[in-house]
Design a protein around this motif. Structure first.
Motif, PDB file in Angstrom:
ATOM      1  N   GLY A 116      -7.441   0.240   3.903  1.00  0.00           N
ATOM      2  CA  GLY A 116      -6.016   0.594   4.302  1.00  0.00           C
ATOM      3  C   GLY A 116      -5.037   0.920   3.071  1.00  0.00           C
ATOM      4  O   GLY A 116      -4.265   1.933   3.315  1.00  0.00           O
ATOM      5  N   ALA A 117      -5.337   0.288   2.005  1.00  0.00           N
ATOM      6  CA  ALA A 117      -4.699   0.709   0.893  1.00  0.00           C
ATOM      7  C   ALA A 117      -4.899   2.191   0.582  1.00  0.00           C
ATOM      8  O   ALA A 117      -3.896   2.846  -0.155  1.00  0.00           O
ATOM      9  CB  ALA A 117      -5.004  -0.210  -0.232  1.00  0.00           C
ATOM     10  N   GLU A 118      -5.887   2.749   0.769  1.00  0.00           N
ATOM     11  CA  GLU A 118      -6.237   4.192   0.035  1.00  0.00           C
ATOM     12  C   GLU A 118      -6.506   4.972   1.324  1.00  0.00           C
ATOM     13  O   GLU A 118      -7.470   5.887   1.141  1.00  0.00           O
ATOM     14  CB  GLU A 118      -7.347   4.131  -0.903  1.00  0.00           C
ATOM     15  CG  GLU A 118      -7.081   3.406  -2.234  1.00  0.00           C
ATOM     16  CD  GLU A 118      -6.026   4.077  -2.932  1.00  0.00           C
ATOM     17  OE1 GLU A 118      -5.548   4.827  -2.461  1.00  0.00           O
ATOM     18  OE2 GLU A 118      -5.578   3.313  -3.910  1.00  0.00           O
ATOM     19  N   SER A 119      -5.764   4.803   2.397  1.00  0.00           N
ATOM     20  CA  SER A 119      -6.247   5.710   3.733  1.00  0.00           C
ATOM     21  C   SER A 119      -5.818   7.005   3.459  1.00  0.00           C
ATOM     22  O   SER A 119      -6.476   7.982   3.986  1.00  0.00           O
ATOM     23  CB  SER A 119      -5.027   5.114   4.688  1.00  0.00           C
ATOM     24  OG  SER A 119      -3.734   5.191   4.398  1.00  0.00           O
ATOM     25  N   ALA A 120      -4.958   7.379   2.519  1.00  0.00           N
ATOM     26  CA  ALA A 120      -4.825   8.840   2.216  1.00  0.00           C
ATOM     27  C   ALA A 120      -6.187   9.462   1.687  1.00  0.00           C
ATOM     28  O   ALA A 120      -6.219  10.732   1.809  1.00  0.00           O
ATOM     29  CB  ALA A 120      -3.683   8.712   1.092  1.00  0.00           C
ATOM     30  N   PRO A 152      -7.295  -7.955  -3.528  1.00  0.00           N
ATOM     31  CA  PRO A 152      -6.354  -7.200  -2.329  1.00  0.00           C
ATOM     32  C   PRO A 152      -6.699  -6.073  -2.335  1.00  0.00           C
ATOM     33  O   PRO A 152      -6.744  -5.044  -3.303  1.00  0.00           O
ATOM     34  CB  PRO A 152      -4.896  -7.449  -3.369  1.00  0.00           C
ATOM     35  CG  PRO A 152      -5.121  -8.815  -4.032  1.00  0.00           C
ATOM     36  CD  PRO A 152      -6.541  -8.885  -4.352  1.00  0.00           C
ATOM     37  N   GLY A 153      -6.639  -5.405  -1.166  1.00  0.00           N
ATOM     38  CA  GLY A 153      -6.854  -4.084  -0.873  1.00  0.00           C
ATOM     39  C   GLY A 153      -8.488  -3.661  -0.478  1.00  0.00           C
ATOM     40  O   GLY A 153      -8.557  -2.848   0.500  1.00  0.00           O
ATOM     41  N   VAL A 154      -9.284  -4.626  -0.891  1.00  0.00           N
ATOM     42  CA  VAL A 154     -10.697  -4.252  -0.557  1.00  0.00           C
ATOM     43  C   VAL A 154     -11.035  -4.754   0.964  1.00  0.00           C
ATOM     44  O   VAL A 154     -10.653  -5.711   1.333  1.00  0.00           O
ATOM     45  CB  VAL A 154     -11.760  -5.040  -1.476  1.00  0.00           C
ATOM     46  CG1 VAL A 154     -13.127  -4.689  -0.845  1.00  0.00           C
ATOM     47  CG2 VAL A 154     -11.334  -4.397  -2.672  1.00  0.00           C
ATOM     48  N   THR A 155     -11.595  -3.939   1.721  1.00  0.00           N
ATOM     49  CA  THR A 155     -11.956  -4.297   3.238  1.00  0.00           C
ATOM     50  C   THR A 155     -13.438  -4.283   3.355  1.00  0.00           C
ATOM     51  O   THR A 155     -13.738  -4.789   4.142  1.00  0.00           O
ATOM     52  CB  THR A 155     -11.240  -3.167   4.178  1.00  0.00           C
ATOM     53  OG1 THR A 155     -11.562  -1.881   3.538  1.00  0.00           O
ATOM     54  CG2 THR A 155      -9.679  -3.164   4.199  1.00  0.00           C
ATOM     55  N   ALA A 208       0.888  -1.259   0.094  1.00  0.00           N
ATOM     56  CA  ALA A 208      -0.156  -0.062   0.118  1.00  0.00           C
ATOM     57  C   ALA A 208       0.787   1.226  -0.113  1.00  0.00           C
ATOM     58  O   ALA A 208       0.260   2.335  -0.377  1.00  0.00           O
ATOM     59  CB  ALA A 208      -1.063   0.132   1.411  1.00  0.00           C
ATOM     60  N   VAL A 209       2.068   1.263   0.527  1.00  0.00           N
ATOM     61  CA  VAL A 209       2.951   2.438   0.675  1.00  0.00           C
ATOM     62  C   VAL A 209       3.441   2.694  -0.791  1.00  0.00           C
ATOM     63  O   VAL A 209       3.715   3.867  -1.010  1.00  0.00           O
ATOM     64  CB  VAL A 209       4.352   2.081   1.231  1.00  0.00           C
ATOM     65  CG1 VAL A 209       5.051   1.047   0.512  1.00  0.00           C
ATOM     66  CG2 VAL A 209       5.188   3.215   1.648  1.00  0.00           C
ATOM     67  N   GLY A 210       2.940   2.103  -1.877  1.00  0.00           N
ATOM     68  CA  GLY A 210       3.370   2.609  -3.287  1.00  0.00           C
ATOM     69  C   GLY A 210       2.178   3.421  -3.721  1.00  0.00           C
ATOM     70  O   GLY A 210       2.560   4.039  -5.075  1.00  0.00           O
ATOM     71  N   GLY A 248      -1.846  -0.944  -4.936  1.00  0.00           N
ATOM     72  CA  GLY A 248      -1.115  -1.588  -3.920  1.00  0.00           C
ATOM     73  C   GLY A 248      -1.796  -1.782  -2.559  1.00  0.00           C
ATOM     74  O   GLY A 248      -2.642  -1.071  -2.158  1.00  0.00           O
ATOM     75  N   ALA A 249      -1.686  -2.933  -2.221  1.00  0.00           N
ATOM     76  CA  ALA A 249      -2.332  -3.255  -0.861  1.00  0.00           C
ATOM     77  C   ALA A 249      -1.007  -4.439  -0.089  1.00  0.00           C
ATOM     78  O   ALA A 249      -0.292  -5.048  -0.606  1.00  0.00           O
ATOM     79  CB  ALA A 249      -3.520  -4.296  -1.347  1.00  0.00           C
TER      80      ALA A 249
END
Length: 378
Positions: free
Chosen positions: A239-243, A214-217, A145-147, A177-178
């Motif tokens: 998580g992946a798109e917390s921004a 991946p990434g979907v919560t 996810a940092v990417g 990213g996840a």
């Protein structure tokens, strides 16, 4: 009633009593006696056996299993842990016309995150070259996810390329990213698979399919959301798109593989996170359904709360946000009583009043997802 595992102290006392009862007229448990050492060793071994049996019992059901044992329970239902995935997008660099930017070139973000050029490109008449880039995968396979990053993120070439300027920027959002799925979110999907029988296109099927990406919560299904024959799937990537507050980055639409006669897409093709989910749903969905993957619209709910001490206000805000996360859904309603109950559990809060919103429920328009808005403290 659960079995009460004896403590190490209780086991030592039990062994000591057994030894003392077997040596009438003597004390075999003096401080440095051989029997005393053996008693402690036997008690420790028995305690280890109890621990192992306890571990085996925990792994015997998906409700408490962990690690590879939990993954085994999931595999029996075709539910697998979501691996870490790298972010991807495109980047633009200025340069001299006809100068090539080769595939494999390293690109660096300001915080050190690296990407590689996936496909080579050539500087066009505009004086720029736009190439697809992919984040360098985490060697441990844990992070991804940092990417992620928004369009316009400043990038630079990590190595000199003739005819290409080092400074560039992300031409599109860097998405997809996840991080590796944690045990608890994976457990929730495994339990849902054991509790729900696949129906070949039921509401729960679409939600489970989306949650496997991946990434979907969080995911919700709205049958006939855009008319007869359509299925709308709302997703969140907390998580992946917390921004972006967990909201998907991209545009709503269908999968590029959902094609009609002649190979043309049957609707507007999604982009970014929505496209990744739509492409994952395409081979699973019924052939007659036209599936749109959509980002919910944020519906901030402001609060006015009276009587909460300053030291507890941050915890109260987190408690309210937790209620929205657990019970919120696009176009749904949340009983206000759940908000009151969550606030009451916060340490240091003994007497309070939720001045607004008032009434019985917090409702949201169709397609809108309630999120915590500004809080006015009185």
């Amino acid at each position: 009633m659960p079995y009460a595992k004896p403590t190490l102290t209780a086991l030592r006392q039990q062994v000591a009593q057994d030894i003392a009862a077997s040596i009438p007229g003597g004390d075999g448990l003096l401080r440095f006696s051989n029997l005393g050492v053996m008693a402690s060793a036997q008690a420790a071994m028995a305690y280890g056996h109890y621990d192992y049996i306890d571990f085996v019992a925990k792994q015997s059901t998906p409700w408490t299993a962990t690690g590879e044992f939990l993954q085994g329970w999931g595999a029996m239902k075709g539910v697998y842990i979501k691996p870490a995935t790298p972010a991807a997008g495109s980047a633009t660099f200025p340069g001299q016309i006809n100068s090539p930017l080769p595939a494999g070139t390293l690109v660096t973000r300001g915080d050190g995150q690296q990407y590689t050029v996936a496909t080579s490109g050539v500087v066009g008449a505009s004086g720029t070259v736009t190439v697809p880039i992919t984040a360098v995968p985490d060697p441990a396979g844990l992070a991804g996810a940092v990417g992620n990053g928004p369009a316009g993120t400043l990038l630079s070439l990590a190595q000199s390329v003739p005819g290409i300027q080092a400074a560039g920027a992300a031409a599109t959002p860097l998405t997809g990213g996840a991080d590796l799925e944690d045990d608890e979110s994976y457990r929730a999907r495994v339990l849902a698979a054991w509790q729900s029988t696949p129906q070949g296109g039921a509401r729960s099927d679409y939600e489970m399919w989306a949650l496997a990406v991946p990434g979907v919560t969080r995911a919700w299904c709205a049958p006939n959301g855009f008319g007869a024959g359509t299925v709308v799937v709302y997703v969140m990537l907390d998580g992946a798109e917390s921004a972006s507050g967990g909201f998907p980055v991209g545009s709503n639409g269908i999968s590029q593989f959902d094609q009609g006669p002649g190979g043309a897409p049957r609707g507007v093709v999604a982009t970014g996170d929505q496209l990744a989910v739509a492409n994952a749903l395409a081979p699973l969905q019924p052939v007659t359904a036209l599936v749109y993957v959509v980002a919910p619209i944020a519906n901030p709910v402001p609060f006015t709360i009276k009587g909460v001490p300053l030291a507890s206000q941050a915890a109260v805000a987190l408690a309210i946000a937790g209620v929205f996360y657990q019970y919120g859904k696009p176009g749904g309603s949340i009983p206000l009583q759940l908000i009151w109950s969550a606030i009451a559990t916060v340490s240091g809060v003994s007497d309070f009043i939720v001045v607004s919103p008032s009434g019985s429920d917090i409702t949201s328009p169709v397609g809108n997802l309630p999120v915590l808005g500004p809080i006015t403290w009185q």
